[in-house]
Motif scaffolding. Structure first.
Motif, PDB file in Angstrom:
ATOM      1  N   TYR A 184       0.833  -1.208   0.000  1.00 52.56           N
ATOM      2  CA  TYR A 184       0.000   0.000   0.000  1.00 52.56           C
ATOM      3  C   TYR A 184       0.867   1.257   0.000  1.00 52.56           C
ATOM      4  N   GLN A 199       2.238   1.805  -3.385  1.00 54.72           N
ATOM      5  CA  GLN A 199       1.213   2.347  -4.286  1.00 54.72           C
ATOM      6  C   GLN A 199       0.989   3.841  -4.031  1.00 54.72           C
ATOM      7  N   GLN A 255      -6.257  -1.886  -1.161  1.00 59.16           N
ATOM      8  CA  GLN A 255      -6.680  -3.046  -1.943  1.00 59.16           C
ATOM      9  C   GLN A 255      -6.487  -4.324  -1.139  1.00 59.16           C
ATOM     10  N   ASP A 256      -7.007  -5.425  -1.686  1.00 55.24           N
ATOM     11  CA  ASP A 256      -6.880  -6.720  -1.028  1.00 55.24           C
ATOM     12  C   ASP A 256      -5.571  -7.388  -1.456  1.00 55.24           C
ATOM     13  N   GLU A 298      -9.931  -5.955   4.845  1.00 55.32           N
ATOM     14  CA  GLU A 298      -9.464  -6.767   3.725  1.00 55.32           C
ATOM     15  C   GLU A 298      -9.980  -8.200   3.829  1.00 55.32           C
TER      16      GLU A 298
END
Length: 564
Positions: free
Chosen positions: A302, A305, A315-316, A400
Motif C-alpha cells: 500500500y 502504491q 486493496q486486497d 481486507e
C-alpha cells in the motif's frame, strides 16, 4: 523530506535488502530472543505473508560462517556486542524454503524437495575435496549432489538422510555444529493434502525431519516456520527438544508483522502519515501473543502504491496473493448454525470457539470445529481475548479479510445457485413478465438460504453491494442477455441494466438496502432515482424499445419489489 529508499515489495532476501538500499523495518531483536531462548528445535507458526522467509534469511545472514557483519550495522542486534562476538558468523547453515514445493503427483513434489536439498548442498562444493572428510564421507556427499540426465538422482533412502548427512559433513569440515533453517515446512503437506498424496508426503517429511532434528550430534540448533502446527504424532514423533511458538505465545510476538509504531514510522518516513487510519482499518487487527499486528505484505504494497499515486485506495493485497481454498472449504461445509456465525463475523461481531492448537491435514474435514481452528491459525480470523471457560472470542481481523469472506460467499452462492437452472429460468422470466410476486418469492428464497449481511454497523453501501452481487449472479444465468453492472446511464450509474435481445426489452434495476426495515420507502427511493437520473437513456441508446423499471429493497433476508 520524503524517504527515497526503495520498498522491498516481494523481496524476502535479507542480504539483498541490506546491500541494495531497500527500506527495512528492524526485526533483528529476533536473534537476541532466539539465543536467549536456547531451544534446540524451535517452530514459529504465523500466517502467510508475515515476514517468515525474510526473518529466516536474516538468521542465515547472522549465524552463517563468513557472513558480512556490515549487514547488521545500525540494527538492534549490533548493540548487543556479547551476542555478536559469540554467535555472528560462527556456524555452517543449511537453509531450505519449502514454500514452492508443489506437484499434482507425489513424485513431482518429492523431486522439488530433492532439488532444493541438492542445490543447498552444492553451495558447499568444497566438501567433495575437503581434507577433513574421509573418502567414504566424500562419496556420501557426492551421492547427495549426484545428477543423472541433468536431474538430481538421490534415491529415497539418501533423500531421507540427506539433511542429517549434510549437517554431519559440515560439522566435520568446519569443526562447528550446523544450524538448520527450514522455512514454510508445512507447504508440501498442504499441497499433498489438496492433491491426494498426503500419506506419502507425511512419511517423507517425518523421515527427513526426524533424522535431521532428533538426536543429531552435529546440530547446533534448528528453526522452522510454517502456518500450521502439524501434530507432533504426525511428523515430529519422538522430538522432545521441540518448542512451538504460535500466534498465541507472547514470546516473539512483535517479530513477525508490523506494530502500530512501525507502521506509523514507515508512513511518516514517506510523508504519508495522513493515510494511517485507512491503513489500520484495512490491514491491522491481528493479535499475536499480547501484540496488535499489521500484515507487513499489505502495508509495504500500500505504501508503494501511495508513493506513486497519493489518491490510491487500499486493496486486497494479502487475500489476492495466493489461493484461499480454506475459506471456500469452510463455507461449503457450513450448516445453518455455522452460516449464522459467519454472518455475525462479517457484521463485526465475535463468536466463541475452542481452538485446537495442533491438527493433521487429514483431520480438517472431519469437523467444522477443526476448520475454525485452521482459519484462526492461518490469519483469516483472530481473537479478542478468552471467556471464563477458555474459549476464544474469534473475529475477522480487518476490512481486507472481511472483503475476502464476502467474495467467497458470492462465489459459493453462484456455484450453488447455477445448479438450479429451472428456478433461475423462472426468475428471469418473471423479470421480463413483470411478475413481482414471483421475483419476491424466488429472490427471497435465495436470500434465506445464503449467508447474508446483518443489519449492523456495516456501511449501507456495503450491504447494497452484497445484495447487488447476489442478484447479478442470479440474472447472469441467462447467457443470451446482456447485463451491465454500475453502467453509466443518463446522469448517473445504474445498479443493473439488462438488455433482452429477443424482444428488445430493456430492464433497469435499482437496489436499496432498507435501513430500519422500511422497504416500501426504500422501493420508492429506488424508483425515484431511476427517473431522476434518467437510467433508461443507455437502454434507448442501445436500441431497446420496451422498458421495465424495478425498485428492489432488501432487509436482512427479505426483499420487496415494485415495477413500472
Amino acid at each position: 523530506m520524503e524517504n527515497t529508499l526503495k520498498l522491498p515489495v516481494g523481496i524476502d532476501s535479507f542480504d539483498k535488502i541490506r546491500k541494495n538500499g531497500f527500506y527495512y523495518i528492524d526485526k533483528s531483536g529476533l536473534i537476541e530472543q532466539l539465543v536467549q531462548l536456547g531451544g534446540e528445535v524451535t517452530l514459529f507458526t504465523r500466517p502467510r505473508r508475515f515476514g517468515k522467509t525474510l526473518n529466516m534469511s536474516m538468521l542465515r545472514s547472522f549465524f552463517e560462517t563468513g557472513t558480512d557483519a556490515s549487514l547488521f550495522d545500525g540494527l538492534y542486534i549490533s548493540g548487543n556486542k556479547e551476542i555478536c562476538d559469540e554467535y555472528m558468523g560462527k556456524y555452517p547453515v543449511i537453509f531450505l524454503s519449502l514454500k514452492d514445493v508443489d506437484g499434482l503427483k507425489y513424485e513431482n513434489a518429492k523431486y522439488r524437495i530433492m532439488e532444493l536439498i541438492g542445490r543447498e548442498a552444492e553451495r558447499y562444493f568444497f566438501l567433495g575435496d575437503s581434507d577433513r572428510l574421509s573418502e567414504n564421507e566424500k562419496e556420501q556427499y557426492k551421492a547427495v549432489i549426484a545428477l543423472q540426465n541433468g536431474k538430481y538422482s538421490m534415491d529415497e533412502n539418501v533423500l531421507t538422510s540427506s539433511l542429517r548427512l549434510l549437517s554431519h559433513l559440515l560439522f566435520q569440515h568446519y569443526g562447528e555444529k550446523t544450524v538448520i533453517l527450514i522455512d514454510e515446512y508445512d507447504v508440501p503437506l498442504d499441497k499433498a493434502f489438496q492433491n491426494g498424496y498426503y500419506q506419502e508426503m507425511v512419511s517423507l517429511i517425518r523421515g527427513l525431519f526426524g533424522m535431521a532434528l532428533k538426536t543429531n550430534d552435529s546440530l547446533q540448533f534448528a528453526v522452522l516456520t510454517g502456518c500450521l502446527r502439524i501434530s507432533k504424532e504426525s511428523i515430529f514423533t519422538g522430538l522432545n527438544n521441540f518448542k512451538v511458538l504460535s500466534i498465541l505465545d507472547s514470546r516473539f510476538d512483535e517479530q513477525f508483522g508490523f506494530t502500530d509504531q512501525e507502521v506509523q514510522k514507515i508512513l511518516d518516513d514517506y510523508e504519508l502519515s495522513s493515510h494511517f487510519e485507512e491503513t489500520k482499518e484495512w490491514y491491522d487487527g491481528y493479535r499475536f501473543g499480547k501484540a496488535d499486528i499489521y500484515c507487513p505484505w499489505d502495508v509495504i504494497n500500500y505504501v508503494e502504491q501511495l508513493r506513486y499515486d497519493p489518491e490510491a485506495v487500499p486493496q486486497d493485497f494479502w487475500s489476492n496473493s495466493s489461493g484461499n481454498a480454506m475459506v471456500r472449504r469452510f463455507i461449503d461445509m457450513a450448516d445453518v448454525s455455522t452460516k449464522n456465525e459467519i454472518e455475525r463475523l462479517i457484521a463485526g461481531e465475535s463468536i466463541e470457539k475452542d481452538v485446537t492448537p495442533e491438527l493433521t491435514y487429514d483431520e480438517l474435514d472431519k469437523s467444522i470445529e477443526n476448520l475454525w481452528s485452521v482459519l484462526f491459525t492461518t490469519g483469516y480470523l483472530t481473537h479478542k481475548g478468552r471467556t471464563e471457560s477458555g474459549k476464544y472470542r474469534l473475529v475477522i481481523p480487518n476490512r481486507e479479510v472481511r472483503n475476502l469472506f464476502v467474495k467467497k460467499i458470492r462465489e459459493w452462492f453462484s456455484d450453488v445457485s447455477r445448479k438450479d437452472g429451472q428456478t433461475l429460468e423462472q426468475l428471469c422470466d418473471a423479470f421480463v413478465n413483470k411478475n413481482v410476486e414471483k421475483i419476491e418469492q424466488i429472490f427471497g428464497d435465495y436470500l434465506w438460504n445464503t449467508i447474508s449481511i446483518r443489519d449492523t454497523a456495516v456501511a449501507k453501501e456495503k450491504k447494497e453491494n452484497f445484495y447487488h452481487g447476489i442478484l447479478l449472479g442470479l440474472l447472469g444465468y441467462k447467457s443470451t442477455w446482456l447485463i451491465k453492472s454500475n453502467a453509466e446511464s443518463g446522469i448517473g450509474y445504474s445498479d443493473i441494466l439488462v438488455e433482452v435481445p429477443t424482444n428488445r426489452t430493456g430492464i433497469v434495476i435499482e437496489l436499496k438496502y432498507a435501513e430500519g426495515g422500511d422497504m416500501d420507502a426504500a422501493c420508492e427511493e429506488a424508483m425515484r432515482q431511476i427517473e431522476e437520473k434518467g437510467y433508461i437513456a443507455k437502454l434507448k441508446q442501445d436500441g431497446m424499445r420496451n422498458f421495465i423499471r424495478y425498485g428492489i429493497a432488501c432487509f436482512k433476508k427479505d426483499c420487496r419489489v415494485v415495477v413500472d
